[in-house]
Design a protein around this motif. Structure first.
Motif, PDB file in Angstrom:
ATOM      1  N   THR A   1      75.752  19.813  37.325  1.00  0.00           N
ATOM      2  CA  THR A   1      75.432  18.399  37.166  1.00  0.00           C
ATOM      3  C   THR A   1      76.011  17.598  38.323  1.00  0.00           C
ATOM      4  OG1 THR A   1      77.404  17.971  35.848  1.00  0.00           O
ATOM      5  CG2 THR A   1      75.430  18.668  34.675  1.00  0.00           C
TER       6      THR A   1
ATOM      7  N   GLY B   1      73.936  13.398  29.008  1.00  0.00           N
ATOM      8  CA  GLY B   1      73.670  12.369  30.009  1.00  0.00           C
ATOM      9  C   GLY B   1      73.817  12.852  31.434  1.00  0.00           C
ATOM     10  N   ASN B   2      74.548  13.951  31.655  1.00  0.00           N
ATOM     11  CA  ASN B   2      74.742  14.474  33.001  1.00  0.00           C
ATOM     12  C   ASN B   2      73.669  15.477  33.407  1.00  0.00           C
ATOM     13  OD1 ASN B   2      77.164  13.007  33.237  1.00  0.00           O
ATOM     14  ND2 ASN B   2      78.311  14.644  32.221  1.00  0.00           N
ATOM     15  N   VAL B   3      72.848  15.926  32.469  1.00  0.00           N
ATOM     16  CA  VAL B   3      71.840  16.951  32.748  1.00  0.00           C
ATOM     17  C   VAL B   3      70.525  16.262  33.081  1.00  0.00           C
ATOM     18  CG1 VAL B   3      70.616  18.952  31.830  1.00  0.00           C
ATOM     19  CG2 VAL B   3      73.014  18.569  31.225  1.00  0.00           C
ATOM     20  N   LYS B   4      69.935  16.657  34.213  1.00  0.00           N
ATOM     21  CA  LYS B   4      68.672  16.092  34.656  1.00  0.00           C
ATOM     22  C   LYS B   4      67.681  17.219  34.950  1.00  0.00           C
ATOM     23  CE  LYS B   4      70.681  12.060  34.716  1.00  0.00           C
ATOM     24  NZ  LYS B   4      70.416  11.047  33.667  1.00  0.00           N
ATOM     25  N   VAL B   5      66.395  16.896  34.834  1.00  0.00           N
ATOM     26  CA  VAL B   5      65.343  17.860  35.157  1.00  0.00           C
ATOM     27  C   VAL B   5      65.376  18.160  36.654  1.00  0.00           C
ATOM     28  CG1 VAL B   5      62.859  18.257  35.187  1.00  0.00           C
ATOM     29  CG2 VAL B   5      63.918  17.106  33.237  1.00  0.00           C
TER      30      VAL B   5
ATOM     31  N   GLN C   1      67.777  20.121  38.085  1.00  0.00           N
ATOM     32  CA  GLN C   1      69.098  20.541  38.523  1.00  0.00           C
ATOM     33  C   GLN C   1      69.194  22.065  38.586  1.00  0.00           C
ATOM     34  OE1 GLN C   1      71.591  18.541  35.660  1.00  0.00           O
ATOM     35  NE2 GLN C   1      71.974  16.818  37.045  1.00  0.00           N
TER      36      GLN C   1
END
Length: 509
Positions: free
Chosen positions: A411, A348-352, A354
């Motif tokens: 993150t 949930g903390n990883v985003k495209v 980053q």
């Protein structure tokens, strides 16, 4: 002539003795008041001057000489027992010390008024709640009295519990404060309550996972024929060699290609013959050469379609290659992929987009920067991880396929947000609460909405503003006090409303 007889001599001695006693009595009557007055004056002067009294004097005599209200001499010259924190915190030192902000610890001398003797629990409770229970100026109205041990029991009049402890009054101003909890300064100090300011900061937490270097699937090309052919000649190219776009790789003879070429030469300008050669994957340069020379070559040259590295060579001189057989496989390694397996609880903390830092074991001390390119929409049922793809530039070609990599994903939000220490958040599972320190022993519990966590801080999206003081230590005790107060208020309200009805019923009896 008079004669002196023994009787006369005895009478004379008796008269002289009586005269001496009279003189001594008169002298004592005069000197005794003078001696008493002089002694009292000397004792008064000695007391005013602070002279030490003899140790053999009884306490009653010492009290008369120096006065009942006299206090012991200052202990400034007495030996130092230890040093204590200037703020009254539970911090002590056997030698001179300083606080983190540079203030000196206060010395505690022998004989100073510090009480370490055990006292009854009732006396401690009365002293600890003196400031809390006493109304300022005696103007507030007592609403009810609550149990001193925290039991859910209230009374409209003063009373004692089973152990003889007085019920604590709850004043009108305290009930109007809503959910604000008031705690005496002594209790705050004993429980070790500490507060810290909520500030705007960047909350980030690095997710460290393993990864593997792989080729970019979009940069891999296969060299193959679209018809049956025979390998006539293979250039000096082997697996691992770097090739350029247009570099010759292999020469093949294909009857089908030669038939299409003959048709092109026999019918110049016929678009169908040219289109047939293009469908057989013959390059435009070879077709142009046929039209210019008006000759059909025995073998057709196949060149590299891109710059890259020869990953696989299957072409052997003299072999027959069926349509679709792979002769060469070439990959462009100028950009590589790193596939990392992120645990499900960190996903949930990883985003495209980053930032990512990648280190490989074959190049210690060197890191490669990239970004998260894709989060695969599937969770591995065996490892409970999700694959994340990172794109890395590889201009010098040191990154090779199947290398093992250590991936660190940054993150969290890149902009500063309102954050508090992790210890300030009380998470009950159903809700998250932060205690705001209002000063003077007043605390307000607030329900908050949390965001990202990282580096010891938690983002507060709603409930606390930047600059407010939040409790970071002993907050569970204050939260318990808040829950107790809410329970007592909920029990006291119906009781106060029912009192008039009960009094009316009692009056009718």
């Amino acid at each position: 002539m008079d004669q002196t007889t023994p009787i006369h001599l005895a009478r004379q001695r008796d008269r002289a003795h009586r005269g001496g006693h009279a003189k001594a009595w008169v002298a004592g009557l005069v000197l005794l008041p003078l001696a008493v007055g002089g002694g009292a004056l000397a004792g008064l002067r000695a007391g005013e001057a602070g002279w030490p009294l003899p140790t053999w004097l009884p306490p009653s005599v010492s009290g008369l000489l120096v006065g009942r209200d006299a206090k012991p001499a200052a202990a400034a010259d007495a030996p130092v027992l230890y040093y204590r924190d200037p703020d009254g915190k539970a911090a002590y030192a056997p030698a001179p010390a300083r606080t983190p902000d540079g203030r000196d610890y206060l010395p505690v001398h022998v004989g100073e008024d510090f009480d370490f003797e055990p006292r009854p629990a009732a006396a401690k409770a009365v002293e600890a709640n003196a400031a809390y229970a006493a109304p300022p100026g005696g103007t507030r109205k007592v609403l009810y009295y609550r149990n001193p041990m925290g039991l859910p029991d209230t009374s409209p009049v003063p009373k004692k519990d089973s152990m003889g402890m007085d019920y604590l009054p709850v004043y009108e101003g305290e009930a109007e404060d809503g959910n604000i909890v008031k705690i005496s300064p002594g209790k705050v100090q004993r429980t070790g309550v500490r507060s810290e300011r909520a500030e705007r900061r960047v909350v980030s937490r690095a997710v460290r996972v393993p990864g593997t270097v792989t080729l970019d699937e979009r940069r891999v090309t296969v060299v193959a024929t679209r018809s049956d052919a025979y390998v006539d000649h293979v250039e000096n190219v082997t697996t691992g060699d770097r090739v350029r776009k247009g570099q010759a790789l292999v020469h093949v003879y294909s009857p089908e290609i030669n038939a299409a070429a003959a048709q092109l030469i026999a019918n110049p300008g016929f678009d169908g013959s040219r289109r047939r050669l293009q469908n057989l994957n013959v390059s435009e340069a070879v077709i142009d050469e046929m039209e210019r020379t008006r000759k059909v070559p025995m073998a057709i040259t196949w060149s590299s379609p891109r710059d890259g590295v020869v990953l696989e060579r299957n072409a052997i001189e003299g072999m027959k290659a069926s349509a679709g057989d792979t002769l060469f496989r070439i990959g462009d390694i100028s950009t590589m992929w790193v596939l990392a397996d992120v645990p499900e609880y960190d996903l949930g903390n990883v985003k495209v987009g980053q930032p990512v830092s990648v280190r490989v074991r074959s190049l210690p001390g060197r890191s490669f920067g990239g970004k998260v390119g894709l989060i695969y929409p599937q969770v591995n049922t065996q490892t409970r991880t999700t694959r994340v793809r990172i794109e890395l530039p590889n201009p010098d070609g040191v990154l090779l396929p199947d290398m093992y990599a250590d991936v660190e994903i940054g993150t969290g939000a890149a902009k500063p947000v309102v954050a508090v220490p992790n210890d300030a958040v009380i998470d009950t599972g159903a809700r998250q609460v932060v205690l705001v320190d209002k000063g003077e022993g007043r605390f307000e519990p607030r329900e908050v909405k949390l965001g990202a966590r990282g580096e010891g801080y938690t983002e507060i999206r709603e409930g606390v503003q930047a600059g407010e003081q939040v409790v970071t230590a002993a907050n569970f005790l204050i939260d318990a006090e808040s829950n107790l107060k809410a329970a007592l208020q909920s029990m006291a309200a119906p009781k106060s409303a029912a009192e008039p009805q009960a009094q009316a019923t009692e009056a009718t009896r």
